[in-house]
Design a protein around this motif. Structure first.
Motif, PDB file in Angstrom:
ATOM      1  N   GLY A 129     127.776  44.233  51.109  1.00 45.48           N
ATOM      2  CA  GLY A 129     127.054  44.190  52.375  1.00 45.48           C
ATOM      3  C   GLY A 129     127.684  43.264  53.389  1.00 45.48           C
ATOM      4  N   GLY A 130     126.906  42.952  54.435  1.00 46.23           N
ATOM      5  CA  GLY A 130     127.396  42.071  55.487  1.00 46.23           C
ATOM      6  C   GLY A 130     127.227  40.610  55.115  1.00 46.23           C
ATOM      7  N   VAL A 131     127.746  39.744  55.965  1.00 47.90           N
ATOM      8  CA  VAL A 131     127.645  38.297  55.747  1.00 47.90           C
ATOM      9  C   VAL A 131     126.519  37.756  56.617  1.00 47.90           C
ATOM     10  CG1 VAL A 131     128.830  36.076  55.980  1.00 47.90           C
ATOM     11  CG2 VAL A 131     130.102  38.104  55.206  1.00 47.90           C
ATOM     12  N   MET A 132     125.588  37.043  55.992  1.00 44.53           N
ATOM     13  CA  MET A 132     124.525  36.381  56.756  1.00 44.53           C
ATOM     14  C   MET A 132     125.042  35.026  57.251  1.00 44.53           C
ATOM     15  SD  MET A 132     120.730  35.014  55.558  1.00 44.53           S
ATOM     16  CE  MET A 132     119.846  36.571  55.632  1.00 44.53           C
ATOM     17  N   TYR A 133     124.749  34.699  58.508  1.00 41.40           N
ATOM     18  CA  TYR A 133     125.085  33.401  59.086  1.00 41.40           C
ATOM     19  C   TYR A 133     123.786  32.647  59.389  1.00 41.40           C
ATOM     20  CZ  TYR A 133     129.874  35.083  59.673  1.00 41.40           C
ATOM     21  OH  TYR A 133     131.149  35.553  59.443  1.00 41.40           O
ATOM     22  N   GLN A 134     123.668  31.449  58.865  1.00 41.28           N
ATOM     23  CA  GLN A 134     122.439  30.695  59.096  1.00 41.28           C
ATOM     24  C   GLN A 134     122.234  30.392  60.578  1.00 41.28           C
ATOM     25  OE1 GLN A 134     122.696  27.323  56.331  1.00 41.28           O
ATOM     26  NE2 GLN A 134     121.340  28.412  54.927  1.00 41.28           N
ATOM     27  N   SER A 135     123.306  30.317  61.340  1.00 39.98           N
ATOM     28  CA  SER A 135     123.178  30.066  62.773  1.00 39.98           C
ATOM     29  C   SER A 135     122.454  31.199  63.500  1.00 39.98           C
ATOM     30  CB  SER A 135     124.566  29.853  63.393  1.00 39.98           C
ATOM     31  OG  SER A 135     125.409  30.974  63.140  1.00 39.98           O
ATOM     32  N   HIS A 136     122.320  32.354  62.846  1.00 36.37           N
ATOM     33  CA  HIS A 136     121.589  33.485  63.431  1.00 36.37           C
ATOM     34  C   HIS A 136     120.143  33.538  62.952  1.00 36.37           C
ATOM     35  CE1 HIS A 136     125.736  35.719  63.726  1.00 36.37           C
ATOM     36  NE2 HIS A 136     125.653  34.665  64.516  1.00 36.37           N
ATOM     37  N   ARG A 137     119.721  32.555  62.179  1.00 37.88           N
ATOM     38  CA  ARG A 137     118.404  32.600  61.532  1.00 37.88           C
ATOM     39  C   ARG A 137     117.439  31.540  62.089  1.00 37.88           C
ATOM     40  NH1 ARG A 137     115.838  35.332  58.208  1.00 37.88           N
ATOM     41  NH2 ARG A 137     115.638  33.772  56.550  1.00 37.88           N
ATOM     42  N   HIS A 138     117.775  30.934  63.218  1.00 38.81           N
ATOM     43  CA  HIS A 138     116.954  29.848  63.733  1.00 38.81           C
ATOM     44  C   HIS A 138     115.518  30.266  64.020  1.00 38.81           C
ATOM     45  CE1 HIS A 138     120.554  27.139  65.153  1.00 38.81           C
ATOM     46  NE2 HIS A 138     120.604  27.469  63.876  1.00 38.81           N
ATOM     47  N   ASP A 139     115.311  31.482  64.489  1.00 36.50           N
ATOM     48  CA  ASP A 139     113.943  31.939  64.792  1.00 36.50           C
ATOM     49  C   ASP A 139     113.068  31.932  63.542  1.00 36.50           C
ATOM     50  OD1 ASP A 139     114.647  32.253  67.419  1.00 36.50           O
ATOM     51  OD2 ASP A 139     114.735  34.449  67.362  1.00 36.50           O
ATOM     52  N   ALA A 140     113.640  32.340  62.412  1.00 34.74           N
ATOM     53  CA  ALA A 140     112.878  32.361  61.162  1.00 34.74           C
ATOM     54  C   ALA A 140     112.527  30.940  60.714  1.00 34.74           C
ATOM     55  CB  ALA A 140     113.676  33.065  60.068  1.00 34.74           C
ATOM     56  N   TYR A 141     113.467  30.025  60.870  1.00 37.21           N
ATOM     57  CA  TYR A 141     113.202  28.634  60.477  1.00 37.21           C
ATOM     58  C   TYR A 141     112.130  28.024  61.398  1.00 37.21           C
ATOM     59  CZ  TYR A 141     117.913  29.410  58.501  1.00 37.21           C
ATOM     60  OH  TYR A 141     119.012  29.934  57.859  1.00 37.21           O
ATOM     61  N   HIS A 142     112.265  28.270  62.698  1.00 42.04           N
ATOM     62  CA  HIS A 142     111.280  27.775  63.667  1.00 42.04           C
ATOM     63  C   HIS A 142     109.882  28.281  63.321  1.00 42.04           C
ATOM     64  CE1 HIS A 142     113.060  25.418  66.860  1.00 42.04           C
ATOM     65  NE2 HIS A 142     114.041  26.276  67.037  1.00 42.04           N
ATOM     66  N   ALA A 143     109.777  29.579  63.040  1.00 42.55           N
ATOM     67  CA  ALA A 143     108.475  30.186  62.790  1.00 42.55           C
ATOM     68  C   ALA A 143     107.785  29.552  61.584  1.00 42.55           C
ATOM     69  CB  ALA A 143     108.630  31.695  62.582  1.00 42.55           C
ATOM     70  N   GLN A 144     108.553  29.309  60.522  1.00 43.07           N
ATOM     71  CA  GLN A 144     107.943  28.722  59.331  1.00 43.07           C
ATOM     72  C   GLN A 144     107.521  27.274  59.583  1.00 43.07           C
ATOM     73  OE1 GLN A 144     107.143  30.297  56.208  1.00 43.07           O
ATOM     74  NE2 GLN A 144     105.914  28.429  56.429  1.00 43.07           N
ATOM     75  N   ILE A 145     108.355  26.518  60.285  1.00 48.30           N
ATOM     76  CA  ILE A 145     107.997  25.134  60.597  1.00 48.30           C
ATOM     77  C   ILE A 145     106.764  25.081  61.481  1.00 48.30           C
ATOM     78  CG2 ILE A 145     108.746  23.086  61.880  1.00 48.30           C
ATOM     79  CD1 ILE A 145     111.578  23.609  60.822  1.00 48.30           C
ATOM     80  N   ASP A 146     106.697  25.958  62.484  1.00 47.70           N
ATOM     81  CA  ASP A 146     105.527  25.992  63.372  1.00 47.70           C
ATOM     82  C   ASP A 146     104.249  26.297  62.588  1.00 47.70           C
ATOM     83  OD1 ASP A 146     107.071  25.386  65.553  1.00 47.70           O
ATOM     84  OD2 ASP A 146     107.175  27.446  66.322  1.00 47.70           O
ATOM     85  N   ALA A 147     104.352  27.198  61.608  1.00 45.47           N
ATOM     86  CA  ALA A 147     103.177  27.534  60.788  1.00 45.47           C
ATOM     87  C   ALA A 147     102.727  26.324  59.988  1.00 45.47           C
ATOM     88  CB  ALA A 147     103.506  28.705  59.865  1.00 45.47           C
ATOM     89  N   TRP A 148     103.684  25.560  59.433  1.00 42.69           N
ATOM     90  CA  TRP A 148     103.330  24.375  58.650  1.00 42.69           C
ATOM     91  C   TRP A 148     102.781  23.260  59.530  1.00 42.69           C
ATOM     92  CZ3 TRP A 148     108.393  24.870  55.426  1.00 42.69           C
ATOM     93  CH2 TRP A 148     108.144  25.654  54.279  1.00 42.69           C
ATOM     94  N   LEU A 149     103.315  23.121  60.750  1.00 35.12           N
ATOM     95  CA  LEU A 149     102.760  22.131  61.674  1.00 35.12           C
ATOM     96  C   LEU A 149     101.319  22.488  62.039  1.00 35.12           C
ATOM     97  CD1 LEU A 149     105.802  21.568  64.076  1.00 35.12           C
ATOM     98  CD2 LEU A 149     104.798  19.845  62.557  1.00 35.12           C
ATOM     99  N   ALA A 150     101.092  23.784  62.234  1.00 37.87           N
ATOM    100  CA  ALA A 150      99.762  24.239  62.635  1.00 37.87           C
ATOM    101  C   ALA A 150      98.710  23.980  61.559  1.00 37.87           C
ATOM    102  CB  ALA A 150      99.794  25.726  62.991  1.00 37.87           C
ATOM    103  N   ASN A 151      99.095  24.126  60.291  1.00 33.78           N
ATOM    104  CA  ASN A 151      98.107  23.897  59.217  1.00 33.78           C
ATOM    105  C   ASN A 151      98.225  22.501  58.600  1.00 33.78           C
ATOM    106  OD1 ASN A 151     100.230  23.964  57.382  1.00 33.78           O
ATOM    107  ND2 ASN A 151      99.747  25.999  56.578  1.00 33.78           N
ATOM    108  N   GLN A 152      98.989  21.633  59.283  1.00 32.42           N
ATOM    109  CA  GLN A 152      99.147  20.226  58.901  1.00 32.42           C
ATOM    110  C   GLN A 152      99.811  20.032  57.532  1.00 32.42           C
ATOM    111  OE1 GLN A 152      95.703  17.730  59.726  1.00 32.42           O
ATOM    112  NE2 GLN A 152      95.008  19.143  61.312  1.00 32.42           N
ATOM    113  N   GLN A 153     100.621  21.038  57.146  1.00 29.65           N
ATOM    114  CA  GLN A 153     101.447  20.875  55.951  1.00 29.65           C
ATOM    115  C   GLN A 153     102.724  20.100  56.283  1.00 29.65           C
ATOM    116  OE1 GLN A 153     100.562  22.185  52.709  1.00 29.65           O
ATOM    117  NE2 GLN A 153     102.169  20.718  52.187  1.00 29.65           N
ATOM    118  N   ALA A 154     103.061  20.068  57.579  1.00 24.71           N
ATOM    119  CA  ALA A 154     104.229  19.325  58.062  1.00 24.71           C
ATOM    120  C   ALA A 154     103.789  18.404  59.193  1.00 24.71           C
ATOM    121  CB  ALA A 154     105.308  20.284  58.543  1.00 24.71           C
ATOM    122  N   TYR A 155     104.615  17.375  59.459  1.00 24.88           N
ATOM    123  CA  TYR A 155     104.236  16.408  60.490  1.00 24.88           C
ATOM    124  C   TYR A 155     105.490  15.770  61.081  1.00 24.88           C
ATOM    125  CZ  TYR A 155     104.972  13.094  56.619  1.00 24.88           C
ATOM    126  OH  TYR A 155     105.509  12.386  55.569  1.00 24.88           O
TER     127      TYR A 155
END
Length: 294
Positions: free
Chosen positions: A74-100
């Motif tokens: 298959g193709g090569v995944m680049y983490q630099s293209h995945r920032h939206d996914a990382y942002h979304a998960q962090i935002d979800a954890w901030l919202a439910n106070q799992q992250a701070y």
């Protein structure tokens, strides 16, 4: 996202320099573990840290893998293209106070004993000039490694609320690697023994995300006579793209496999075919480091 029980492994280099012998061992070990089981082998480029990256290194790594016959699926995944996914998960954890948000400096943590004591956990700090930490409420203090058996993680390290986004805005390795492994359906992670310590945090992330954790296999590190790991930071020499056979045979022997003497004169495809057919994990040295004798 893949949900198959089919074996899916990966090699995930960071483009901070050319491949050296230590990274060849990791690439070859992960490749053979996948191919010997009729599985899929993926390459992912872990380009999360631009200040540490070398221009052109990502392409050079891919060309080197091709020169060594290590062809990925298959193709090569680049983490630099995945920032939206990382942002979304962090935002979800901030919202439910799992992250701070946390504003503690390395100096402050060192003065507190070397492990982060949760200083900012309940301070409700602003996002400005802050890192983001994940609350660790159920520390993972042990896991089973496919080569080494049960591995224990120091309790203080396991219990530490760890950073998932740095103060400079860059995403942390532990977060990205787990989200990417889930996205790509990875079933087993084969990598160097220098990454044993963060494994507990990564297993904790799988559990927090409600996703079945992968299995782990940590290969011995190649170290120099003075005990330093072969690494790009230590200026380990690049492996030779023009003449891959010697390093390929050396990597097989490093991994405890026993290629016949005449195999070195064969093509890279024939070497890898032999290696896949004869791959035995039980022959890989059950140690975390091996001193190079060449």
């Amino acid at each position: 996202m893949t949900t198959s029980t089919h074996y899916i492994g990966r090699f995930a280099p960071s483009p901070s320099g050319p491949l050296h012998f230590g990274s060849l061992v990791a690439a070859l070990g992960s490749y053979l573990q996948a191919r010997a089981q009729g599985g899929t082998w993926i390459v992912r480029m872990e380009d999360l840290d631009p200040p540490r990256e070398m221009p052109g290194a990502a392409d050079d790594i891919l060309r080197t893998l091709e020169a060594y016959g290590l062809h990925w699926d298959g193709g090569v995944m680049y983490q630099s293209h995945r920032h939206d996914a990382y942002h979304a998960q962090i935002d979800a954890w901030l919202a439910n106070q799992q992250a701070y948000y946390c504003q503690c400096s390395r100096k402050q943590i060192k003065e507190a004993g070397g492990f982060y004591p949760g200083t900012c956990r309940d301070r409700h700090l602003p996002a400005t000039d802050s890192a983001i930490r994940l609350k660790v409420d159920q520390p993972v203090t042990r896991f089973v490694d496919q080569l080494h058996g049960t591995m224990h993680i120091p309790a203080a390290l396991a219990a530490e609320d760890f950073i998932i986004r740095r103060r400079d805005g860059l995403f942390a390795y532990n977060l990205a690697v787990v989200l990417d492994d889930i996205e790509q359906g990875i079933t087993e992670v084969v990598r160097g023994a220098d990454l044993i310590e963060p494994t507990g945090r990564q297993i904790g992330l799988y559990r927090l995300l409600g996703h079945p954790e992968v299995s782990y296999l940590h290969l011995p590190l190649a170290v120099t006579e003075n005990g330093n790991k072969l690494s790009k930071q230590n200026h380990a020499p690049a492996i030779d793209k023009a003449n891959p056979n010697p390093a390929l045979i050396a990597a097989l022997r490093f991994l405890g496999q026993q290629p016949p003497a005449d195999l070195a004169a064969s093509s890279t495809a024939e070497i890898l075919r032999w290696a896949t057919e004869h791959w035995q994990l039980s022959k890989v040295p059950n140690t975390t480091a091996i001193t190079l004798g060449f």
